[in-house]
Every structure is written in structure tokens, then in C-alpha cells.
Design a protein around this motif. Structure first.
Motif, mmCIF file in Angstrom:
data_model
loop_
_atom_site.group_PDB
_atom_site.id
_atom_site.type_symbol
_atom_site.label_atom_id
_atom_site.label_comp_id
_atom_site.label_asym_id
_atom_site.label_seq_id
_atom_site.Cartn_x
_atom_site.Cartn_y
_atom_site.Cartn_z
ATOM 1 N N TRP A 1 26.818 24.368 -18.428
ATOM 2 C CA TRP A 1 25.463 24.557 -17.925
ATOM 3 C C TRP A 1 25.511 24.799 -16.427
ATOM 4 O O TRP A 1 26.439 24.401 -15.747
ATOM 5 N N ARG A 2 24.487 25.455 -15.965
ATOM 6 C CA ARG A 2 24.349 25.684 -14.527
ATOM 7 C C ARG A 2 22.886 25.551 -14.149
ATOM 8 O O ARG A 2 21.992 25.879 -14.942
ATOM 9 N N PRO A 3 22.611 25.023 -12.953
ATOM 10 C CA PRO A 3 21.213 24.899 -12.529
ATOM 11 C C PRO A 3 20.607 26.266 -12.231
ATOM 12 O O PRO A 3 21.254 27.129 -11.634
ATOM 13 N N VAL A 4 19.400 26.451 -12.671
ATOM 14 C CA VAL A 4 18.649 27.670 -12.355
ATOM 15 C C VAL A 4 17.694 27.406 -11.209
ATOM 16 O O VAL A 4 17.588 28.187 -10.264
ATOM 17 N N THR A 5 16.973 26.290 -11.299
ATOM 18 C CA THR A 5 16.144 25.797 -10.205
ATOM 19 C C THR A 5 16.454 24.312 -10.052
ATOM 20 O O THR A 5 17.322 23.773 -10.734
ATOM 21 N N SER A 6 15.743 23.656 -9.182
ATOM 22 C CA SER A 6 15.987 22.236 -8.961
ATOM 23 C C SER A 6 15.597 21.376 -10.151
ATOM 24 O O SER A 6 16.006 20.217 -10.249
ATOM 25 N N ASP A 7 14.812 21.937 -11.100
ATOM 26 C CA ASP A 7 14.398 21.152 -12.264
ATOM 27 C C ASP A 7 14.575 21.920 -13.566
ATOM 28 O O ASP A 7 13.825 21.725 -14.526
ATOM 29 N N SER A 8 15.561 22.819 -13.618
ATOM 30 C CA SER A 8 15.845 23.543 -14.853
ATOM 31 C C SER A 8 17.322 23.932 -14.889
ATOM 32 O O SER A 8 17.943 24.154 -13.856
ATOM 33 N N ILE B 1 17.556 15.159 -23.664
ATOM 34 C CA ILE B 1 17.939 14.737 -22.308
ATOM 35 C C ILE B 1 16.992 15.339 -21.287
ATOM 36 O O ILE B 1 16.559 14.664 -20.335
ATOM 37 N N GLY B 2 16.664 16.622 -21.469
ATOM 38 C CA GLY B 2 15.724 17.257 -20.552
ATOM 39 C C GLY B 2 14.370 16.581 -20.555
ATOM 40 O O GLY B 2 13.712 16.472 -19.509
ATOM 41 N N SER B 3 13.921 16.126 -21.728
ATOM 42 C CA SER B 3 12.627 15.437 -21.818
ATOM 43 C C SER B 3 12.658 14.131 -21.029
ATOM 44 O O SER B 3 11.685 13.803 -20.328
ATOM 45 N N GLN B 4 13.761 13.375 -21.119
ATOM 46 C CA GLN B 4 13.850 12.117 -20.365
ATOM 47 C C GLN B 4 13.938 12.362 -18.857
ATOM 48 O O GLN B 4 13.361 11.616 -18.071
ATOM 49 N N ALA B 5 14.674 13.409 -18.483
ATOM 50 C CA ALA B 5 14.869 13.682 -17.053
ATOM 51 C C ALA B 5 13.777 14.569 -16.474
ATOM 52 O O ALA B 5 13.790 14.851 -15.270
ATOM 53 N N LYS B 6 12.857 15.035 -17.335
ATOM 54 C CA LYS B 6 11.770 15.920 -16.902
ATOM 55 C C LYS B 6 12.324 17.207 -16.279
ATOM 56 O O LYS B 6 11.909 17.636 -15.195
ATOM 57 N N ILE B 7 13.280 17.821 -16.974
ATOM 58 C CA ILE B 7 13.816 19.120 -16.558
ATOM 59 C C ILE B 7 13.704 20.079 -17.731
ATOM 60 O O ILE B 7 13.628 19.663 -18.891
ATOM 61 N N THR B 8 13.659 21.362 -17.438
ATOM 62 C CA THR B 8 13.573 22.398 -18.458
ATOM 63 C C THR B 8 14.979 22.859 -18.829
ATOM 64 O O THR B 8 15.816 23.094 -17.948
ATOM 65 N N VAL B 9 15.244 22.997 -20.116
ATOM 66 C CA VAL B 9 16.554 23.440 -20.604
ATOM 67 C C VAL B 9 16.392 24.822 -21.236
ATOM 68 O O VAL B 9 15.634 24.994 -22.198
ATOM 69 N N LEU B 10 17.081 25.803 -20.692
ATOM 70 C CA LEU B 10 17.070 27.169 -21.208
ATOM 71 C C LEU B 10 18.406 27.451 -21.882
ATOM 72 O O LEU B 10 19.451 26.940 -21.456
ATOM 73 N N PHE B 11 18.391 28.279 -22.922
ATOM 74 C CA PHE B 11 19.605 28.557 -23.685
ATOM 75 C C PHE B 11 19.893 30.051 -23.695
ATOM 76 O O PHE B 11 18.974 30.885 -23.729
#
Length: 382
Positions: free
Chosen positions: A147-154, A104-114
């Protein structure tokens, strides 16, 4: 001397290993140079040392706006995830939750941290052109994560447990104003409702300003905002003064002899009083004269209200001086006799509908009193 040098070098080496990432902030002067550049300039141009020292002394006494902004960073609002405009997620996959999140992150161009403690689990998703927010909600539900946003794109993903939510979940603070509450107990009722229904533990009351401050997660804050909006709207619809008309009908042997109506305006949670009668002098044991109210007394309080009804707490007392067949007041041991009849009750009135709320009958004189109440809204804030 050699041992001292060795000790200093050993201590410096230990500090560099134990604290490898101590941030260094360079103080900027009005010209934008850091302290290293100032030292280099002072060495290459000794003639400017006195001028720079004077400028430095002035900056200590009169800090510039840039210095203030650097030392006191601006408070930032809550982080919001902002995907590219028109982002839609289409994904059909049966794999580990980590892999699904990353797809999903790849399609939305966001970084996913775990979270390092997170253990992925296999899930099956079938997403067809849904928004990024809906896609993340579905995966979070299936994988029992949040999940929670860390930045506007992660974003940051962790297991959905109370401990992890306390550790990582985003918190918001907001103040709510209740202009229509009539007493501090109303504010306490609102706080108890938010704590019980939405499970928000961090609430600070300010009764003097009729406000509360709430610290909660974004989801809890959204529900709290809706609840507060509904409460204020309901108070606007039902709030204001009430006009209460009490019709007292008197009779004898089931025959009406007369009726009178008494009215008053009352605010919710306040006590309204109706007094009809006279003060009768009575001698106490010390032969001192005092006065006692004789007649009709009604105390009422609006306990709760809806759009079409109002609930009252009533205390009704009737008193009179009995007389003999010649109309002479009866007495005992030289004291005037006073007969009293009283009742306390709770009653709900439909607005605009007359309702019998009480009746009295003297078994000796057969004197009958009947009390009928009618409530109407005197002032509406709609």
C-alpha cells in the motif's frame, strides 16, 4: 453553407464526446476576477474598457506573484499518512483481504482504495491495540499486497508484484554527501554496494562534489540512509593519516650490525615512498652518463582499514654495489655492477604492533636485511 454548418456541429459533438474532462484554468487578474467576469464587466461598463485593456497589457509584461504561483505550482514533498492521534487498531477477523483492509480503515477513519486488477484472498488476522502502520504491514504481509498513501487520510492497495510496484509505488529522491572519501573509486564502491545490497537501480554519481543522488522507495531510502550513516561514521573512525615506521636491521652471519628507522605519513589510497641511498653514474651504450638509484627503496599504499588494523601493499627493493676483499667496486666490461633484491607483498598490520614484513639475504656476502613495519593512526576524526 448548410453542409458546412452541419460538419462544424458534428465535429464539435465528436470532440465533446471524445474529450469530456478537459480541465479549464481561469487566469486571475490582480483583482481576483476571472475572464468571464471581465467580459461581463466590459459589456456593462464600456467606459472602463480602455482602463482594463491598459491593466491587461501591464499584466502581460509584469506578471503578478499570484500568476506565477498559479502557472508554476510549488513542489510537494512525499505524501505521509497521518491518522488521528492515538489511533490503535484492535481487530480479530477471518475474511477477504479487502474486507480486512476496509475494517482497519473504518477504525482509523481513512479511505482505502484498491487497484482494479487486485483479487482479494482470505486471510486471518488478530490485532490487539497495534498502531495503524503495524496493522497495515501485517495485513500487507498476509495478503501479499503493498500500500501507499495517496493523501494524508487515504491509501491505495495493489498486489505485491514487481510490475505493480513500478507502476504505483511512491518514489523519493535524496542527495547523500560523503565528506571523508579519498578517491572517486571509493564513491563507485559505495554506489555498487547500494545497488547490490538494497537493489536500488537509479543512482547518479557526482564525484566532483563527493555526492550521489538516489531515487528509491521509502523503505529502500530508509535502508540507504542507515547504510550511508554507518559508512560515514566508519570513515570518521578509521580515516585520516597513518604514520608508518620502517625499521631496517642489517646483519652479517646472523649478527646484527646496525638498525635504522625511517618514517612517513600517508593518506589512505595514496602511495608513500621511502628512498635511502645514492645516485651512481653509469655510462650507457651511447657513452652518455646517466644516474641510477642505489640503496633502499620502499613503496607502500594503504589498501583497506578497520578500527584496529590497516592493510598495506608493499614494494621493497634493495640495491648495492658489490666490492672485493679490498673494498674496490666490482665491474664488468668497464660497467659498475649493481646487485638488486626486490619483493612485493600485501600485509595487514595491527595498529601499534611491530610486524616483520620482509627480509633479504645475499648468498655471496651473507649480508642480511630485515624490515619491520609499525603503523599508527596519526590523525583521528572522532
Amino acid at each position: 453553407m448548410t453542409k458546412r454548418v452541419e460538419f462544424v456541429l458534428t465535429l464539435a459533438l465528436f470532440v465533446s464526446i471524445a474529450y469530456p474532462a478537459i480541465p479549464v484554468v481561469w487566469a486571475q487578474d490582480s483583482g481576483g476576477k476571472n475572464s468571464v467576469e471581465q467580459n461581463a464587466a466590459s459589456k456593462s461598463a464600456p467606459e472602463n474598457a480602455a482602463k482594463e485593456q491598459s491593466s491587461g497589457d501591464k499584466s502581460k509584461t509584469e506578471p503578478s506573484l499570484a500568476d506565477s504561483q498559479m502557472n508554476f505550482p510549488q513542489v510537494q514533498g512525499p505524501v505521509e499518512l497521518r491518522p488521528a492521534h492515538g489511533t490503535r487498531i484492535t481487530l480479530k477477523m477471518e475474511d477477504s483481504s479487502r474486507t480486512v483492509y476496509e475494517a482497519i480503515g473504518s477504525q482509523a477513519k481513512i479511505t482505502v482504495l484498491f487497484d482494479p486488477d487486485y483479487t482479494p484472498r482470505n486471510i486471518n488476522v488478530d490485532l490487539k491495540g497495534v498502531s495503524l502502520d503495524d496493522a497495515l504491514k501485517i495485513v500487507a504481509f498476509e495478503s501479499r499486497t503493498f500500500w501507499r498513501p495517496v493523501t494524508s487520510d487515504s491509501i491505495f492497495v495493489a498486489s505485491d508484484t514487481p510490475a505493480k510496484r513500478r507502476e504505483f509505488e511512491q518514489q523519493l529522491i535524496k542527495t547523500f554527501y560523503f565528506p571523508n572519501l579519498s578517491s572517486p573509486t571509493d564513491l563507485q564502491d559505495v554506489v555498487n554496494g547500494i545497488r547490490t545490497l538494497i537493489e536500488v537501480p537509479r543512482i547518479q554519481q557526482m564525484p566532483a562534489h563527493q555526492t550521489i543522488m538516489v531515487r528509491a522507495t521509502p523503505e529502500q531510502m530508509a535502508v540507504t540512509e542507515k547504510l550511508v550513516e554507518d559508512l560515514n561514521l566508519a570513515k570518521q573512525r578509521t580515516g585520516g593519516q597513518y604514520r608508518l615506521d620502517f625499521k631496517i636491521t642489517e646483519g652479517n652471519d646472523e649478527k646484527k650490525t646496525g638498525a635504522r628507522t625511517y618514517s612517513l605519513l600517508i593518506e589512505p589510497r595514496e602511495t608513500g615512498k621511502v628512498r635511502i641511498g645514492q645516485k651512481v653514474p653509469v655510462l650507457t651504450k651511447d657513452q652518455e652518463r646517466t644516474y641510477v638509484d642505489v640503496g633502499k627503496s620502499i613503496d607502500c599504499q594503504v589498501r583497506s582499514e578497520t578500527e584496529h588494523s590497516v592493510s598495506l601493499r608493499l614494494t621493497i627493493e634493495f640495491s648495492e654495489i658489490p666490492t672485493d676483499e679490498h673494498g674496490t667496486p666490482q665491474s664488468q666490461h668497464g660497467d659498475v655492477l649493481i646487485e638488486r633484491m626486490s619483493m612485493e607483498s600485501s600485509v595487514t598490520l595491527e595498529l601499534g604492533t611491530p610486524t616483520t614484513v620482509g627480509s633479504f639475504q645475499d648468498p655471496v656476502s651473507k649480508h642480511v636485511f630485515q624490515i619491520e613495519a609499525t603503523a599508527t593512526r596519526a590523525k583521528s576524526k572522532e
